[in-house]
Write a protein that holds these residues in place. Structure first.
Motif, PDB file in Angstrom:
ATOM      1  N   GLU A 111     -14.566 -44.354  55.574  1.00 16.16           N
ATOM      2  CA  GLU A 111     -14.584 -43.028  54.982  1.00 16.16           C
ATOM      3  C   GLU A 111     -16.017 -42.576  54.727  1.00 16.16           C
ATOM      4  N   LEU A 112     -16.230 -41.283  54.847  1.00 19.61           N
ATOM      5  CA  LEU A 112     -17.550 -40.718  54.584  1.00 19.61           C
ATOM      6  C   LEU A 112     -17.864 -40.778  53.094  1.00 19.61           C
ATOM      7  N   PRO A 113     -19.131 -40.923  52.734  1.00 18.30           N
ATOM      8  CA  PRO A 113     -19.504 -40.971  51.314  1.00 18.30           C
ATOM      9  C   PRO A 113     -19.083 -39.713  50.551  1.00 18.30           C
ATOM     10  N   GLU A 114     -19.147 -38.545  51.213  1.00 23.33           N
ATOM     11  CA  GLU A 114     -18.752 -37.295  50.555  1.00 23.33           C
ATOM     12  C   GLU A 114     -17.265 -37.319  50.186  1.00 23.33           C
ATOM     13  N   TYR A 115     -16.467 -37.862  51.102  1.00 22.05           N
ATOM     14  CA  TYR A 115     -15.036 -37.951  50.847  1.00 22.05           C
ATOM     15  C   TYR A 115     -14.773 -38.877  49.659  1.00 22.05           C
ATOM     16  N   LYS A 116     -15.458 -40.005  49.628  1.00 27.70           N
ATOM     17  CA  LYS A 116     -15.285 -40.950  48.523  1.00 27.70           C
ATOM     18  C   LYS A 116     -15.676 -40.306  47.207  1.00 27.70           C
ATOM     19  N   LEU A 117     -16.770 -39.549  47.217  1.00 26.01           N
ATOM     20  CA  LEU A 117     -17.226 -38.887  46.000  1.00 26.01           C
ATOM     21  C   LEU A 117     -16.187 -37.878  45.507  1.00 26.01           C
ATOM     22  N   LEU A 118     -15.667 -37.066  46.418  1.00 27.93           N
ATOM     23  CA  LEU A 118     -14.642 -36.091  46.045  1.00 27.93           C
ATOM     24  C   LEU A 118     -13.368 -36.767  45.546  1.00 27.93           C
ATOM     25  N   LYS A 119     -12.983 -37.832  46.216  1.00 24.17           N
ATOM     26  CA  LYS A 119     -11.779 -38.561  45.816  1.00 24.17           C
ATOM     27  C   LYS A 119     -11.947 -39.140  44.411  1.00 24.17           C
ATOM     28  N   ASN A 120     -13.098 -39.738  44.141  1.00 17.05           N
ATOM     29  CA  ASN A 120     -13.362 -40.304  42.813  1.00 17.05           C
ATOM     30  C   ASN A 120     -13.399 -39.212  41.754  1.00 17.05           C
ATOM     31  N   GLU A 121     -13.929 -38.051  42.107  1.00 21.43           N
ATOM     32  CA  GLU A 121     -13.967 -36.931  41.174  1.00 21.43           C
ATOM     33  C   GLU A 121     -12.547 -36.464  40.849  1.00 21.43           C
ATOM     34  N   ARG A 122     -11.678 -36.393  41.860  1.00 19.58           N
ATOM     35  CA  ARG A 122     -10.279 -36.009  41.636  1.00 19.58           C
ATOM     36  C   ARG A 122      -9.573 -37.021  40.732  1.00 19.58           C
ATOM     37  N   ILE A 123      -9.820 -38.286  40.993  1.00 18.43           N
ATOM     38  CA  ILE A 123      -9.217 -39.334  40.159  1.00 18.43           C
ATOM     39  C   ILE A 123      -9.671 -39.163  38.716  1.00 18.43           C
ATOM     40  N   HIS A 124     -10.949 -38.903  38.540  1.00 18.55           N
ATOM     41  CA  HIS A 124     -11.500 -38.724  37.194  1.00 18.55           C
ATOM     42  C   HIS A 124     -10.859 -37.516  36.496  1.00 18.55           C
ATOM     43  N   LEU A 125     -10.701 -36.411  37.216  1.00 12.58           N
ATOM     44  CA  LEU A 125     -10.100 -35.214  36.627  1.00 12.58           C
ATOM     45  C   LEU A 125      -8.640 -35.460  36.226  1.00 12.58           C
ATOM     46  N   VAL A 126      -7.902 -36.150  37.067  1.00 11.48           N
ATOM     47  CA  VAL A 126      -6.507 -36.468  36.745  1.00 11.48           C
ATOM     48  C   VAL A 126      -6.441 -37.361  35.516  1.00 11.48           C
ATOM     49  N   ARG A 127      -7.298 -38.354  35.480  1.00 13.75           N
ATOM     50  CA  ARG A 127      -7.295 -39.261  34.330  1.00 13.75           C
ATOM     51  C   ARG A 127      -7.698 -38.548  33.054  1.00 13.75           C
ATOM     52  N   GLU A 128      -8.635 -37.623  33.141  1.00 13.26           N
ATOM     53  CA  GLU A 128      -8.992 -36.831  31.959  1.00 13.26           C
ATOM     54  C   GLU A 128      -7.805 -35.989  31.490  1.00 13.26           C
ATOM     55  N   ALA A 129      -7.075 -35.416  32.447  1.00 14.40           N
ATOM     56  CA  ALA A 129      -5.895 -34.617  32.097  1.00 14.40           C
ATOM     57  C   ALA A 129      -4.836 -35.493  31.434  1.00 14.40           C
ATOM     58  N   ILE A 130      -4.619 -36.678  31.958  1.00 10.35           N
ATOM     59  CA  ILE A 130      -3.655 -37.609  31.353  1.00 10.35           C
ATOM     60  C   ILE A 130      -4.092 -37.963  29.935  1.00 10.35           C
ATOM     61  N   ASN A 131      -5.390 -38.104  29.739  1.00  9.57           N
ATOM     62  CA  ASN A 131      -5.940 -38.452  28.431  1.00  9.57           C
ATOM     63  C   ASN A 131      -5.573 -37.442  27.354  1.00  9.57           C
ATOM     64  N   THR A 132      -5.384 -36.186  27.733  1.00  6.54           N
ATOM     65  CA  THR A 132      -5.104 -35.152  26.746  1.00  6.54           C
ATOM     66  C   THR A 132      -3.626 -35.072  26.357  1.00  6.54           C
ATOM     67  N   LEU A 133      -2.760 -35.797  27.055  1.00  5.51           N
ATOM     68  CA  LEU A 133      -1.326 -35.746  26.771  1.00  5.51           C
ATOM     69  C   LEU A 133      -1.002 -36.419  25.441  1.00  5.51           C
ATOM     70  N   PRO A 134       0.068 -35.974  24.782  1.00  9.63           N
ATOM     71  CA  PRO A 134       0.548 -36.704  23.599  1.00  9.63           C
ATOM     72  C   PRO A 134       0.911 -38.143  24.002  1.00  9.63           C
ATOM     73  N   GLU A 135       0.864 -39.029  23.054  1.00  7.73           N
ATOM     74  CA  GLU A 135       1.040 -40.463  23.329  1.00  7.73           C
ATOM     75  C   GLU A 135       2.316 -40.778  24.104  1.00  7.73           C
ATOM     76  N   THR A 136       3.440 -40.194  23.732  1.00 11.31           N
ATOM     77  CA  THR A 136       4.702 -40.529  24.401  1.00 11.31           C
ATOM     78  C   THR A 136       4.717 -40.045  25.847  1.00 11.31           C
ATOM     79  N   GLN A 137       4.192 -38.837  26.092  1.00 12.86           N
ATOM     80  CA  GLN A 137       4.115 -38.342  27.460  1.00 12.86           C
ATOM     81  C   GLN A 137       3.158 -39.199  28.282  1.00 12.86           C
TER      82      GLN A 137
END
Length: 189
Positions: A111-137
């Motif tokens: 994979e190209l480095p740019e693709y890896k960077l974008l993929k890692n950024e997406r993972i980070h954004l999803v994880r940040e969004a999950i972080n904001t959920l109430p505990e049970t969700q």
């Protein structure tokens, strides 16, 4: 041998088989505990301690395990969940959930480095969004998406009905989607 057979041997006095149960489940339980502790890198030692405590509690209560009522995995996740929640209540730790990206899915070597960077950024954004959920969700989403458990198992772990689990997951996914919509729209323009 399956878990139930190993547990039967342990209950018959063959404690040496408990190591095999630990070996089978330790990594998944440790990952789950990391997620519950909001995957803060400063919690590494605590996560390992809570994982060990989970297996100690499971061992001490192994004779109360009823394989007709739940799978060993479900029972173990429940012990891990309760152990972590108890610790969080004690310490009132409010770290960032999944802040540190310690567990990133492996990417292909070509994979190209740019693709890896974008993929890692997406993972980070999803994880940040999950972080904001109430505990049970958050817990329901983790158990479903990361641990790949079915609704019934999640309900047993969280001590709620299958319909409640489905509702938690639906609301959690909807909240994540609304938090990430601005990135999807801006990315497509």
């Amino acid at each position: 041998m399956n878990d139930s057979q190993i547990i039967q041997l342990i209950n018959e006095g063959n404690q040496e088989y408990y190591g095999e149960l630990i070996q089978r489940h330790e990594q998944k339980i440790l990952v789950f505990i990391h997620y519950m502790l909001k995957n803060n890198s400063s919690m590494e030692v605590l996560a390992e301690d809570l994982c060990q405590e989970t297996f100690i509690k499971a061992y001490k209560n192994l004779n109360s395990f009823r394989d007709k009522e739940a799978t060993f995995t479900t029972w173990l996740y429940t012990i891990a969940r309760n152990t972590v929640l108890s610790e969080l209540r004690k310490s009132k730790n409010k770290g960032q959930y999944l802040e540190d990206i310690n567990i990133i899915p492996k990417t292909e070597a070509d994979e190209l480095p740019e693709y890896k960077l974008l993929k890692n950024e997406r993972i980070h954004l999803v994880r940040e969004a999950i972080n904001t959920l109430p505990e049970t969700q958050r817990m329901a989403i983790i158990l479903r998406e990361y641990e790949q458990l079915d609704y019934k198992q999640i309900g047993e772990i969280m001590d709620c009905s299958v319909s409640a689990v489905k509702s938690l997951i639906f609301r959690g996914r909807s909240a994540i989607k609304s938090k990430l919509e601005k990135y999807i729209i801006s990315g497509s323009e």
